[in-house]
Structure formats: structure tokens, C-alpha cells
Design a protein around this motif. Structure first.
Motif, PDB file in Angstrom:
ATOM      1  N   SER A  21      60.914  29.113  60.639  1.00 55.43           N
ATOM      2  CA  SER A  21      60.647  28.903  59.229  1.00 55.43           C
ATOM      3  C   SER A  21      61.347  27.633  58.789  1.00 55.43           C
ATOM      4  O   SER A  21      62.463  27.330  59.222  1.00 55.43           O
ATOM      5  CB  SER A  21      61.161  30.097  58.450  1.00 55.43           C
ATOM      6  OG  SER A  21      61.168  29.781  57.088  1.00 55.43           O
TER       7      SER A  21
ATOM      8  N   ASP B 252      59.670  23.579  47.868  1.00 53.43           N
ATOM      9  CA  ASP B 252      61.046  23.130  47.894  1.00 53.43           C
ATOM     10  C   ASP B 252      61.043  21.694  48.391  1.00 53.43           C
ATOM     11  O   ASP B 252      60.350  21.377  49.347  1.00 53.43           O
ATOM     12  CB  ASP B 252      61.784  24.027  48.898  1.00 53.43           C
ATOM     13  CG  ASP B 252      63.245  24.021  48.637  1.00 53.43           C
ATOM     14  OD1 ASP B 252      63.606  24.238  47.486  1.00 53.43           O
ATOM     15  OD2 ASP B 252      64.008  23.801  49.591  1.00 53.43           O
TER      16      ASP B 252
ATOM     17  N   THR C 255      58.172  38.381  54.049  1.00 51.53           N
ATOM     18  CA  THR C 255      59.237  37.383  53.928  1.00 51.53           C
ATOM     19  C   THR C 255      58.687  35.983  54.095  1.00 51.53           C
ATOM     20  O   THR C 255      59.111  35.049  53.428  1.00 51.53           O
ATOM     21  CB  THR C 255      60.297  37.586  55.034  1.00 51.53           C
ATOM     22  OG1 THR C 255      60.180  38.900  55.526  1.00 51.53           O
ATOM     23  CG2 THR C 255      61.681  37.299  54.518  1.00 51.53           C
TER      24      THR C 255
ATOM     25  N   GLY D  51      54.877  32.388  51.315  1.00 50.10           N
ATOM     26  CA  GLY D  51      55.559  31.475  50.401  1.00 50.10           C
ATOM     27  C   GLY D  51      56.526  30.558  51.100  1.00 50.10           C
ATOM     28  O   GLY D  51      57.180  29.739  50.467  1.00 50.10           O
ATOM     29  N   GLN D  52      56.648  30.701  52.401  1.00 50.04           N
ATOM     30  CA  GLN D  52      57.511  29.784  53.136  1.00 50.04           C
ATOM     31  C   GLN D  52      56.674  28.852  53.995  1.00 50.04           C
ATOM     32  O   GLN D  52      55.576  29.192  54.408  1.00 50.04           O
ATOM     33  CB  GLN D  52      58.451  30.576  54.057  1.00 50.04           C
ATOM     34  CG  GLN D  52      59.573  31.217  53.323  1.00 50.04           C
ATOM     35  CD  GLN D  52      60.626  31.747  54.264  1.00 50.04           C
ATOM     36  OE1 GLN D  52      60.634  31.425  55.442  1.00 50.04           O
ATOM     37  NE2 GLN D  52      61.522  32.547  53.741  1.00 50.04           N
TER      38      GLN D  52
ATOM     39  N   GLY E 231      61.545  26.818  55.392  1.00 50.10           N
ATOM     40  CA  GLY E 231      62.090  27.011  54.056  1.00 50.10           C
ATOM     41  C   GLY E 231      60.975  27.299  53.077  1.00 50.10           C
ATOM     42  O   GLY E 231      59.818  27.424  53.454  1.00 50.10           O
ATOM     43  N   CYS E 232      61.357  27.409  51.809  1.00 49.12           N
ATOM     44  CA  CYS E 232      60.387  27.783  50.793  1.00 49.12           C
ATOM     45  C   CYS E 232      59.405  26.667  50.522  1.00 49.12           C
ATOM     46  O   CYS E 232      59.779  25.509  50.441  1.00 49.12           O
ATOM     47  CB  CYS E 232      61.108  28.134  49.504  1.00 49.12           C
ATOM     48  SG  CYS E 232      61.588  29.841  49.487  1.00 49.12           S
TER      49      CYS E 232
ATOM     50  N   THR F  19      62.169  21.263  52.083  1.00 49.48           N
ATOM     51  CA  THR F  19      61.204  21.853  53.006  1.00 49.48           C
ATOM     52  C   THR F  19      59.990  20.954  53.151  1.00 49.48           C
ATOM     53  O   THR F  19      59.545  20.662  54.259  1.00 49.48           O
ATOM     54  CB  THR F  19      60.741  23.221  52.480  1.00 49.48           C
ATOM     55  OG1 THR F  19      61.875  23.935  52.087  1.00 49.48           O
ATOM     56  CG2 THR F  19      59.974  23.972  53.518  1.00 49.48           C
TER      57      THR F  19
END
Lengths: 291, 952
Positions: free
Chosen positions: B417, B423, B390, B393-394, B419-420, B426
Motif C-alpha cells: 500500500s 494524499d 482497509t 480508498g488507498q 497510502g491514502c 501518496t
């Protein structure tokens, strides 16, 4: 010193009483008044004691600080004395009135206590020539009712007994620099051996006899007195004559003999008392100043 | 009840002091539990209904952590899931003593109403206070105090809660403590046990910090690093001069190199070079470390190799040894050697949570992964997580827990986290966090100090202010500017002179000294402008409305009004608080149009023309005095209004009107600086720009020499003149390049308090004194200057902190720090948007110039995008081409082709997304063509040779 005025008749009464070994307050010539000792009175000192003898009240505090040893005794610590004659004790001390007495008392204290036979001064040394413990002995007169020396000496002995010096050790780095390190545990501390600390017995010549622990009235009848410091073994470490009159050799001899006897008898119950108090530890109810 | 606490302490002079504190015990300290019938409390914190599902404790319970749990697992405690926790005073005090940042975080949790954390002042409670026993260490005593309190709570809750039974769960990682607690009948778990038992919240386990027990299994037993010295030996060493203490600064370009900045007395600060993994010895950027200087024969020169730590290495030292060898061989001659040392110990870690991304382990289902921080100066961090899939990529935040001596990388744990990756939100969050920019919303307390709306100018305001509403005042700003803090006017006086006024938003009228709003602004220090986003220093109501000098509304201003003769000499200066009514808010382009359009002759235009002609004279005078015109490539993005993606890039164009406004702002700043310094010689807040040391110009000199030019750098005037004279035929952009280089030689301009310094000179502006007065909406320094000036003209009263030069000096330090960070954040934002731009555009071919030559790379500036990139000539997978680096002339010969500074090259630019950790712009050489090094130009893009435009 604080004095009282007494009439001729009173003087005669006291003199006659002493001659018959019966003093005004009912004591014999070699009897002390009622004495109370309490230690650990002042929490921000390293050792403290309060002694009341009759109405005489003295408080002694001992503070240990790190200092430099004296050049003549590089491997010994030393003691400093200061006597504060507070105006509480008697109005005569007001202003600078007590200074003279204070200096006189502290000079005597240096002679009596500040030597290596009464206290193991070597144990106060941290590193020879560099660091040692200096014990600041502060005496505070709270109330004067005669016989200050005896009361002070007992209080000093009790306060020294009570003194807890934090344990330190020297750490040395490669360069030879020395650093004093302090133990983290407040219970980890050094105690002094007070066995040889003498007590002072003051003998007052009243008429042809002499008395111990003279009251102010008796003092007023006396021409001279002898201050004798005696260890628990009966060794006399210091003798001093005070007062305006003179003493003949025979009576000095008699007085030192009495002093020895009385002084020796003073140590044993004092030490017993101190140990007993110590063993009670924290459970002891403190009497304090209001008790 | 009175108790006394006694302890002995070492004094500074080496003595020992006994300290006695009074300690009062009370019997009116309540348990804080909802529904408690025994305690007479008014407010309760701990809830009656506790829901937290754990398969270890299936009953309702409160948590009671010990100090070490709080210190190591603060991230767990911060999780919204963890509620109803009792924090003992003993714990709080110990935490405060051990770690200030964690203490602050703990305090924040305690203040959070939602978290239901209760502080129990057990040290003052009659039943829970304990005294240290003989032979007991301070830690043992505290552990006992925690156990006694936990016991008290369990017993108390049994008695006091009628219906429900709530139990106390003691969390401790200390084995001895746990045993004793279990002995006395307490429910005790290790933090890990407890967190792992929480049903339905497996992700919390990732946030567990690794403790000593776990470390052994995670790493091999091979010792990679020398042991750190204990603090006592470090201190002794520093005292004796064997070690130096300094801030560790890792190199951005080379992970095996760092410098330690040793703070000396006065100007005697030095830098110590540290090279090689062993010598770096687990230091992390910004740590306070102790270094030992190596004997002179082991000194090395800073290498100019660019080295990046690629890929995970499982505690394998061999590769490092090789890399270090490259480093050694790359070291230059003896003359460039610098004091070199090795880190012997860490005095203070300066770890904070780091932003970055997870680098997944090659092994499937592995739970240990490497985390790559966004900041290249921070080493990779090993983390343990079960949700790697999960998180890949974040952008995530990770905190370091420790760095054992047998581990190649520090160990850490997942915090949260963001965020992506890629982004926009982010990435913006990441760069704000990385640059320590305070960007949370303003708190309610801060907002409560805002003026009440609807706001209007009152009679009292008018009475003490000069009414300048009749003047033709206008503002000139970049397009889209909503925080207008300056406006200008110019009119002819009967005596032939001109009156020029600079009107600055009166922010200090709204922000009163010492309140929460003021403190927040002082902390933020500056507004941060990112591409497409603005982080305000003051709340929007002020920045974009009440303080903004918009047109056709009455606004409060602080005016500086001069009488100027036609030679642009100041005849008279005065300052006043005023009320103005701006007649127009123009953009630079609009203002320029008005000036140029001969048909327009209205008041505003006339005023602008007057200003413009004066500004030209002022500028000429300034340049004659030796003010520098430097250059730095700046770009603006055209942002798509809906997707907020950059759709085009353009370098900023400077119009005459830009310099017109700038000129008067400089004049106002100088006038104000002089005024406040005259009035308060000890506490004026000024700005200085120190002259750079001669060695800073080395790079500029070698660069100029390569084109047979000489740059005089003795004075600012000489520099300005020789920069003007430095032209190369047929290479018009050369001068700009030279100015870009010159900019890099400069020192940072800084704020300072006049009472703390004697050198006031502003080198770049060639002014003996300077300050910032003209942008109080976006700079806090200007607010202070406003206050000083207001006091100087008797318009406002003073306050103690304003006159305290030490406090001012501390404030200046913060402002300088915030400004620097804001600049970095700005650059990072531009860099990110450049990446986005290239992501959308694909591969492009562009022309550029070589800005610097390094040992194994060249750094290229693309003027069109104002962008720099590095072309590496060494590649891991390919054999390196033959490289010869000439230090003297700064040239690099690659397979027979020699690269000089300023050479024109052609490169392909593409977004290197292969490494998702660090998306970066990759440049590869197209021209000159070197076999095996250069690449073919990409074809799918139309060639863009806009050389003519660039040269203009």
C-alpha cells in the motif's frame, strides 16, 4: 618416417631370428606387442581413444559437426581424417617435418575407413541433400615406435565405438522451412555401429619371412611391407604396399593370408574390451595420460 | 575435486557444439548458521533464534524455497516478516535464467542484512552436487538438487547445533517434488499452506500470487481469448515473415484499441493497428508481442471514439461485442485505413507492479476485487484480498500473475500500500513510480563520493583555473531557485567590443567518471521538478550548495567567454575553467526592475543592460534564421506555505529577462556544441530536433483552414512567418492557440552521439548544431558535455567510456527516456495539483476554446489554467444526442449545433470525485446551450470573465 640406424651385425641378428620365428623381443612372427586401449579420454570430443602399442602412442578424437552432404551421396554423411604428427613423437617431425607422413597416413585412412562398407554412412544423414553429420577424425601421434597404421586403426575403431552423437530431429513449419532441434538431454545420443570397421595389419617382409607389428629395428631390415585392412569376418577391404623394395606374388599371397588370420584375431578381443569398458560407465577410474 | 559439466548447444550458424566446463567441488562451503560448531565460518547470516509463528511449524525453522516459489512469490519473500531463508545456488541460477527483474529483486533481498537470507552454493559443495542422470530432465535434476541440499541441511543442523533444534522447511508448489521430498523425510509445504499458517499476519496472504491451481476456481470455463502460440512457432513465423514482432502500445483513450510498433531496419518501422478484445488477445501495454497482419480487406481506421472500460464485467463478452460494434461503425472511410493485425502470441511480458486503486466488489464479503491501475493503458486486474475494506480508498501496488484465456481480466496480487488516495505524498509517490523516476534517497555509497565538509577552494584548484572573481557576475533565475547553475557577466572592452561570459557550475569537478555518484547521476539522468517537490539528480550538498553559483561565495565554474561586437557578432570565443564570485542572485522580476529603473547605475545593472541589448539582437537574428516561437500553456501554483496546498493558479509570464538569459544559454550551447564536435567528431554528445514529417502538420492545416488561413510548413522559417501572420480579427488568442497546436506537431528533441548519426539539425532553434551545456546540476547530458569540453581544452583527462560511441549512444537512450518520463511526471504533478485546486474551489464556470474535435467528444483548453479537458456527448445512462462527425472539416454537429475547432465555449469545471479510482476534472458544456446536452452554469461562484487579461 622415423627411422633408426642399425649396424650390419644387428641386421643379420634380426634376420636370423625372424627366420627361426624368434624375434629380438621374444615374440613370434605373428605376435603383437603389448597393447593398451582406453576410450573417452578427451572430454570435449564426441568420442576419443588412446592406444599404446609397445612404445607407439596414438590418440584419436572424433568430433561430430553438422555439414552439407556431398552431392554424389546426398543421403550420407562422411568422415574427414587428419593426422597430426606432433614433434613430441619424434624430433624429426619438428616444423613441417611430419607433414608428409601425416598426409600419407590420412590418405590411407580415407581409403580404409571412409567408405560405406565399413560404417553405415546413411545413419549420419539428417536430411538428404541438406544436413548430415560430418565426423572429423583427428589422429595425434604422441610417440612413434613403429607400426603406426595398426595402432591408429585400432584407436580409430575404439574412438568410433565411443562416439556419442547428440540426437537431433528436424522440425518443419508450415512454410516448409526446416529447423534442427537439439535434444535437451545430454544422455540422449546416437551410437555408431562399428562392427564392420576394419583394422589394419601391417606385414613387414624381413628376409624370406614376414612379421606383424614390426619394431623400428625390424623395419630397418625390411625392404617392403604390405598394409592390409581386415574386417572381423576376415574380409580384406584394402591392400597397399609401402617401402622401396618389391614383393613377388607368392609372398603377397602368403602375407595376405597371414594378415587375414591375424586381423580376424585382433577384432574379437578388442570389441570385448570396449564393451567391458563401456559397461563400467562412470564408475571407471580413468587412467589418462599419466597412467 | 574436479568434475566437468558437459552439454551440447546449438550455434548461431545452425551447427551443434559440445561444450565442456570444468566444475570444482569444495569442502569449505559453510552452512551460514549462527552457532554451528562444524563450519569454520567467520560470518553467519542465519540467526540462531528464529521467531516466526506458524501453526504448521511451531518449532524454529529455516525456509528453503524452490525456484518456482521464488519466481511466483517474490512479493512474499520481500516482506519483512519472512527472514532466515536459504536460497540455493541452483535456485538463484534458475531464477536468473528465467526472469531478470525477479533475479534483481532476489539479489537485493540477499544483500539486505536485516532479512537474513543466505545463499548456499550447493552446486559446488562436495556433498550436495549431483550429476544429471540418464533420462532425467533438467528440471527434475534441479528439483533433486534442491531436495539433496535440503536433506543435507537438515542432517547438518541436527549434528552441528548442540542445544537448539532448527529444522528445514522446503517450500514447493510442485506436487511431484513435494511427494518425493516427503518420501525422503523432508518437511515440505506448499507456499500457500505455509503462508496461510502464519499467525497474526493475515495480510500476507493477499500478497500470494495466484498459482495454477487457484486459477480454475476463480474464472468461468468459457474461453474468451484465442490461445497464444508457443514461442517456437512465433519464432518460426517471424523468420518466415508471417508474423511481425513489436512493442504493444495500448491506447490511452480507447481500451479496445492499440498499436504495435514494429521495429524495422533503419527507418522502416511501422505501426500495426489492433482493434477489439479478441485481437488484442491479453496483451498488456509495453509487452513484446507477435502480430499477424490481417488481409487488406479487414483493415480498419483508428477510431476517434473515446472508450473507457467502465465497471467490472464478469467475463461477459456481450457488452464488449456492443462496444466493438460502436468501434466498427465509427471507423472512417477506406482511405484512412491502416495495416491492422491481431496478436498471436506474447514474446516477452513487460509486467511490473502497477499503482492504482481497488474497485470493491458489489458482493459483500467477497475476497475477489478488481483493481484499476492509475495508468489507463493497463487493464484492470483481478486480485484476491481479505482486507479490501482497509485498502479501499488507498493507493496500492499490484503485480500481475497471469492472464488465463478464459478470464476477462488478468489475475494479480496485492504488493503493498502506498497510502491514502488524494494524499499529496501518496499521489506524488504514485506518479513517480508510474513514470519510473528513481526517487529513493541517495545510498551511502553514493554519498561517500561527496567532498568532505567544510569545503573550500584549494591552492591546486586556483593554480589550474582562471581567477575571474573580480568580474561582476550575477545570476538570474526563477524565484526560489536553489540550484543555480548559470551566471552571466558583460563588460565593455577597450576596443569598443563587449565581453560576455556565461559561467556554468563546474559539476564535473565534483562528479568523477565511473564512481557510484556518477553512475547514480547517469541513471537518474535529470532532476525532476514536480509542483512543490524536486527530485534531485545529484545529492543536495552539490545541487544546492557546492555547485550552486550563489552570490558572494567563491565557486568553481566552467566559463564560456565571447568577445562580441555591437552587431552581436562573435569575434572570439574561449572556454576556461574558472573561479567566480557572483555578486548577486536575482530573480527575473528583480533583474527586469533593475534594467527598467533608470536611477540605478551600479555595475550589476549596467552589465544586465548590456546583456539585454545584445540578447535582443541575438533573438532577432535567430528568428530571422527561422527559429520557432511556440507556445504551450504553462501554469504555476501558489502553494500555501503550511498546508502545501495550491491556493492559486497563474499562467507563467515571460519577461524580457527570461529571454535574455535564454538567449545567452543558447549561444553558449551552440558554441560548445561546435567546439566538442570539432574536437571529437565521433563521440560528441549533441542534441537534435528533427524536422517533423509533413503529415504531422495535418491537424494544424485543417485548423487554419477553418479560419481561411494557410500555414506554410515547408521550412521552419516559412512556418514561423506564417504563424506570425496568422491573425484573426477580434480573436487575439487565436494565434496562441495555433502555436499550441503547432507545438504538438513537433518531434521530440533528442540527445545523440555524433558518431552514430549524420543529421544534427535542430529544427526548433534553427541551428545546425546544438547541445546542452548550461545546466549540469540538473541534467546529466551537460556533465558529459562538460567532460568533453574539458578534455578539448586540456583541462581534464579523458576516460575510455567517454570516447566509446556505443556506450555514449546507450547513455543517450537512457537520458532521452528519463527526460521524457520526467516531463510526463511533471505534467501529471500539475494535473494532480489542478485537481486539488478545484477540490478546494468547488465548481467553477470558465471560458475555453475547442482544441480538438473527436467523434463523440470535444477537447477544450482553458487558457486561464492552461488546462485541457474533454466534454463527452455520450453518456451511458442517457440516450445519446444525435452526433454527426465530419472528418474532412473536423467538425462535430450535436443536435443541430456544429462545433468547430477554436470555437469559444463556456464550461463548468468540477472535480469528479464520484469515481475515486480516477479523480478527474469534469467539464460540462454551459454555452452554447444545447437542449439535453448542456448544463446550467453553477451559481455559487462569481463569474470570472477575465477575457481582457487572457488576450493580453
Amino acid at each position: 618416417m622415423a627411422t633408426v640406424q642399425i649396424s650390419e651385425a644387428e641386421k643379420v641378428y634380426i634376420l636370423h631370428g625372424v627366420r627361426d620365428d624368434l624375434r629380438v623381443d621374444g615374440r613370434g612372427c605373428e605376435d603383437y606387442r603389448h597393447m593398451e586401449v582406453e576410450t573417452d579420454m578427451v572430454s570435449n570430443t564426441d568420442g576419443s581413444a588412446k592406444v599404446s602399442l609397445g612404445h607407439t602412442d596414438v590418440l584419436v578424437g572424433v568430433k561430430a559437426e553438422i555439414g552439407k552432404p556431398r552431392p554424389v551421396a546426398r543421403d550420407e554423411g562422411y568422415l574427414e581424417f587428419f593426422v597430426d604428427c606432433s614433434a613430441n613423437a619424434t624430433p624429426e617431425f619438428e616444423g613441417r617435418g611430419g607433414d608428409e607422413l601425416g598426409v600419407e597416413l590420412s590418405n590411407t585412412l580415407y581409403k580404409v575407413f571412409g567408405n560405406r562398407s565399413s560404417l553405415d554412412l546413411k545413419s549420419l544423414c539428417i536430411s538428404p541433400g541438406e544436413h548430415c553429420w560430418v565426423l572429423y577424425v583427428d589422429v595425434l601421434l604422441l610417440q612413434c615406435d613403429g607400426n603406426l597404421f595398426d595402432a591408429i586403426s585400432v584407436a580409430i575403431k575404439a574412438a568410433l565405438f565411443n562416439t556419442k552423437i547428440p540426437k537431433v530431429h528436424l522440425s518443419e513449419d508450415e512454410q516448409g522451412g526446416k529447423e534442427i532441434e537439439l535434444s535437451d538431454d545430454p544422455y540422449d545420443c546416437m551410437r555408431l555401429n562399428v562392427e564392420n570397421v576394419p583394422c589394419v595389419v601391417t606385414l613387414c617382409k624381413v628376409g624370406h619371412r614376414h612379421v606383424v607389428d614390426a619394431t623400428m629395428q625390424e623395419k630397418a631390415c625390411s625392404v617392403a611391407s604390405l598394409i592390409i585392412s581386415v574386417t572381423h569376418k576376415g574380409t580384406i577391404t584394402c591392400v597397399r604396399k609401402v617401402g622401396g623394395g618389391s614383393l613377388d606374388p607368392e609372398s603377397i599371397f602368403e602375407m595376405t593370408e597371414t594378415g587375414k588370420r591375424v586381423g580376424k584375431a585382433l577384432h574379437a578381443p578388442l570389441m570385448e574390451l570396449l564393451h567391458k569398458e563401456e559397461s563400467l560407465g562412470k564408475k571407471r577410474d580413468k587412467v589418462g595420460f599419466l597412467g | 575435486m574436479l568434475k566437468s559439466k558437459t552439454f551440447v548447444k546449438k550455434t548461431r550458424s545452425g551447427g551443434v557444439m559440445k561444450i565442456v566446463r570444468e566444475h570444482y567441488l569444495r569442502d569449505d562451503i559453510w552452512c551460514g548458521t549462527e552457532g554451528c560448531v562444524e563450519c569454520k565460518q567467520e560470518e553467519t547470516v542465519l540467526q540462531k533464534d528464529v521467531h516466526i509463528e506458524s501453526n504448521l511449524c511451531s518449532f524454529p525453522h529455516y525456509l528453503l524455497p524452490d525456484t518456482n516459489v521464488v519466481l511466483s512469490q517474490i512479493d512474499i519473500l520481500e516482506d519483512p516478516l519472512i527472514k532466515n531463508v536459504i536460497i540455493l545456488q541452483t535456485v538463484l541460477q534458475e531464477v536468473r535464467h528465467r526472469s531478470a527483474p525477479i533475479y534483481k529483486r532476489l539479489k537485493d533481498i540477499l544483500h539486505d542484512k536485516e532479512k537474513h537470507f543466505y545463499t548456499f552454493t550447493n552446486e559446488h559443495h562436495r556433498d550436495t552436487f549431483i550429476e544429471r542422470e540418464p533420462g532425467e530432465s533438467a528440471n527434475d535434476r534441479n528439483d533433486r538438487a534442491i531436495r539433496v541440499s535440503a536433506k543435507w541441511y537438515s542432517d547438518h543442523l541436527k549434528k552441528a547445533l548442540s542445544e537448539e533444534e532448527i529444522q528445514i522447511v522446503l517450500l514447493t508448489n510442485d506436487r511431484g517434488n513435494k511427494e518425493k521430498a516427503v518420501e525422503s523425510g523432508l518437511l515440505t509445504y506448499k507456499c500457500e499452506e505455509y503462508v496461510k499458517s502464519l499467525i497474526a499476519n493475515p495480510e500476507l496472504v493477499d500478497r500470494l500470487a495466484l498459482t495454477d491451481d487457484d486459477k480454475n476456481e476463480i474464472t468461468s470455463s468459457k474461453v474468451l481469448f484465442p490461445e497464444h502460440l508457443p514461442l517456437s512457432r512465433i519464432q518460426a513465423g517471424i523468420k518466415s515473415g508471417a508474423f511481425q514482432q513489436g512493442t504493444f502500445r495500448a491506447s490511452r483513450d480507447n481500451y479496445l484499441e492499440a498499436t504495435v510498433f514494429v521495429h524495422g531496419e533503419g527507418d522502416q518501422s511501422t505501426e500495426v493497428l489492433i482493434q477489439g478484445l479478441q485481437n488484442l488477445n491479453r496483451s498488456v501495454h509495453q509487452d513484446l508481442v507477435a502480430v499477424e497482419i490481417l488481409p487488406q480487406n479487414q483493415w480498419v481506421a483508428p477510431s476517434s471514439v473515446v472508450l473507457q472500460d467502465e465497471g467490472p464485467k464478469e467475463d461477459d463478452a456481450t457488452e464488449e461485442v456492443e462496444a466493438e460494434k460502436t468501434l466498427k461503425s465509427a471507423a472512417g472511410g477506406a482511405e484512412s485505413r491502416k495495416p491492422t493485425g491481431r496478436v498471436v502470441g506474447i514474446i516477452k511480458r513487460n509486467w511490473r507492479p502497477f499503482c492504482g486503486m481497488l474497485f470493491l466488489s458489489q458482493i459483500k464479503e467477497a475476497t475477489r476485487h478488481l483493481f484499476t491501475p492509475a495508468d489507463r493503458r493497463i487493464p484492470r486486474i483481478r486480485v484476491e484480498t481479505r482486507q479490501a475494506a482497509t485498502l479501499a480508498g488507498q493507493r496500492i501496488m499490484v503485480a500481475i500473475d497471469g492472464w488465463p484465456k478464459h478470464s476477462r481480466y488478468p489475475n494479480g496480487h496485492f504488493v503493498r500500500s502506498l497510502g491514502c488516495a488524494g494524499d499529496k505524498d501518496t499521489e506524488t509517490e504514485v506518479l513517480l513510480l508510474e513514470h519510473d523516476v528513481p526517487h529513493q534517497d541517495f545510498s551511502q555509497t553514493v554519498l561517500s563520493f561527496l567532498p568532505k565538509m567544510p569545503w573550500s577552494i584549494t591552492e591546486e584548484d586556483m593554480a589550474v583555473r582562471e581567477d575571474l572573481r573580480h568580474l561582476t557576475v550575477c545570476s538570474v533565475d526563477p524565484p526560489g531557485c536553489t540550484d543555480i547553475d548559470d551566471a552571466l557577466h558583460c563588460r565593455d572592452l577597450p576596443n569598443g567590443n563587449q565581453e560576455v561570459g556565461v559561467h556554468i557550475a563546474d559539476v564535473s569537478h565534483f562528479i568523477r567518471p565511473g564512481n557510484a555518484l556518477d553512475q547514480e547521476a547517469a541513471n537518474r539522468g535529470t532532476t525532476v521538478y514536480l509542483t512543490g517537490k524536486r527530485i534531485d539528480m545529484v545529492p543536495e550538498l552539490l545541487s544546492s550548495n557546492l555547485c550552486s553559483l550563489r552570490c558572494n561565495v567563491e565557486r568553481l565554474a566552467f566559463s564560456c567567454i565571447w568577445e562580441i561586437n555591437d552587431k552581436a557578432e562573435i569575434v572570439k570565443t574561449r572556454f576556461t575553467k574558472s573561479v567566480i564570485n557572483s555578486k548577486a542572485s536575482l530573480t527575473y522580476a528583480e533583474a527586469q526592475m533593475r534594467i527598467d529603473d533608470t536611477n540605478m547605475n551600479d555595475e550589476i545593472t549596467k552589465s544586465l543592460r548590456g546583456l539585454n541589448s545584445l540578447a535582443k539582437i541575438l533573438k532577432r537574428q535567430r528568428i530571422e534564421k527561422g527559429a520557432l516561437t511556440l507556445s504551450s500553456p504553462e501554469v504555476r501554483f501558489h502553494i500555501d506555505s503550511e498546508t502545501h496546498d495550491p491556493i492559486d493558479l497563474q499562467t507563467k509570464e515571460l519577461k524580457e529577462t527570461n529571454s535574455m538569459v535564454e538567449e545567452f544559454m543558447l549561444l553558449a550551447n551552440i558554441s560548445v556544441a561546435q567546439k566538442i564536435y570539432d574536437e571529437f567528431s565521433e563521440c560528441a554528445l549533441l542534441r537534435k530536433h528533427p524536422a517533423p514529417p509533413p503529415s504531422n502538420y495535418d491537424i494544424l492545416n485543417t485548423a487554419a483552414k477553418s479560419k481561411d488561413l494557410v500555414i506554410h510548413t515547408d521550412t521552419a522559417k516559412a512556418l514561423a512567418d506564417s504563424l506570425d501572420a496568422a491573425q484573426v480579427d477580434g480573436f487575439p488568442y487565436f494565434n496562441t492557440l495555433l502555436r499550441i497546436l503547432a507545438t504538438r506537431c513537433m518531434m521530440q528533441a533528442v540527445y545523440f552521439c555524433s558518431g552514430m548519426d549524420s543529421d544534427f539539425h535542430h529544427y526548433g532553434l534553427a541551428s545546425p548544431i546544438y547541445t546542452h551545456f548550461t545546466s549540469p546540476i540538473r541534467r546529466y547530458s551537460d556533465i558529459i558535455v562538460h567532460r568533453l569540453l574539458a578534455v578539448a581544452i586540456g583541462a581534464d583527462s579523458t576516460y575510455p567510456d567517454l570516447m566509446d560511441k556505443h556506450k555514449q549512444s546507450a547513455l543517450c537512450n537512457n537520458l532521452n527516456y528519463r527526460h521524457k518520463m520526467a516531463q510526463y511526471a511533471q505534467r501529471a504533478s500539475v494535473a494532480f495539483h489542478t485537481q486539488l485546486f478545484f477540490k478546494n474551489r468547488g465548481i467553477m464556470n470558465e471560458e475555453g476554446f475547442i482544441l480538438f474535435v473527436r467523434k463523440n467528444a470535444i477537447i477544450i483548453l482553458i487558457p486561464k489554467f492552461g488546462m485541457e479537458g474533454t466534454v463527452f456527448f455520450e453518456n451511458k445512462n442517457k440516450p445519446s444526442p444525435k452526433l454527426t462527425f465530419n472528418q474532412e472539416a473536423t467538425t462535430l454537429t450535436v443536435e443541430g449545433h456544429t462545433f468547430n475547432m477554436f470555437d469559444k465555449v463556456k464550461v463548468t469545471i468540477s472535480l469528479d470525485a464520484s469515481n475515486i479510482q480516477h479523480q478527474k476534472i469534469r467539464m460540462s458544456l454551459v454555452e452554447p446551450v444545447i437542449l439535453g446536452v448542456s448544463v446550467a452554469p453553477s451559481e455559487d461562484n462569481q463569474p470570472k470573465a477575465k477575457k481582457a487579461k487572457l488576450d493580453g
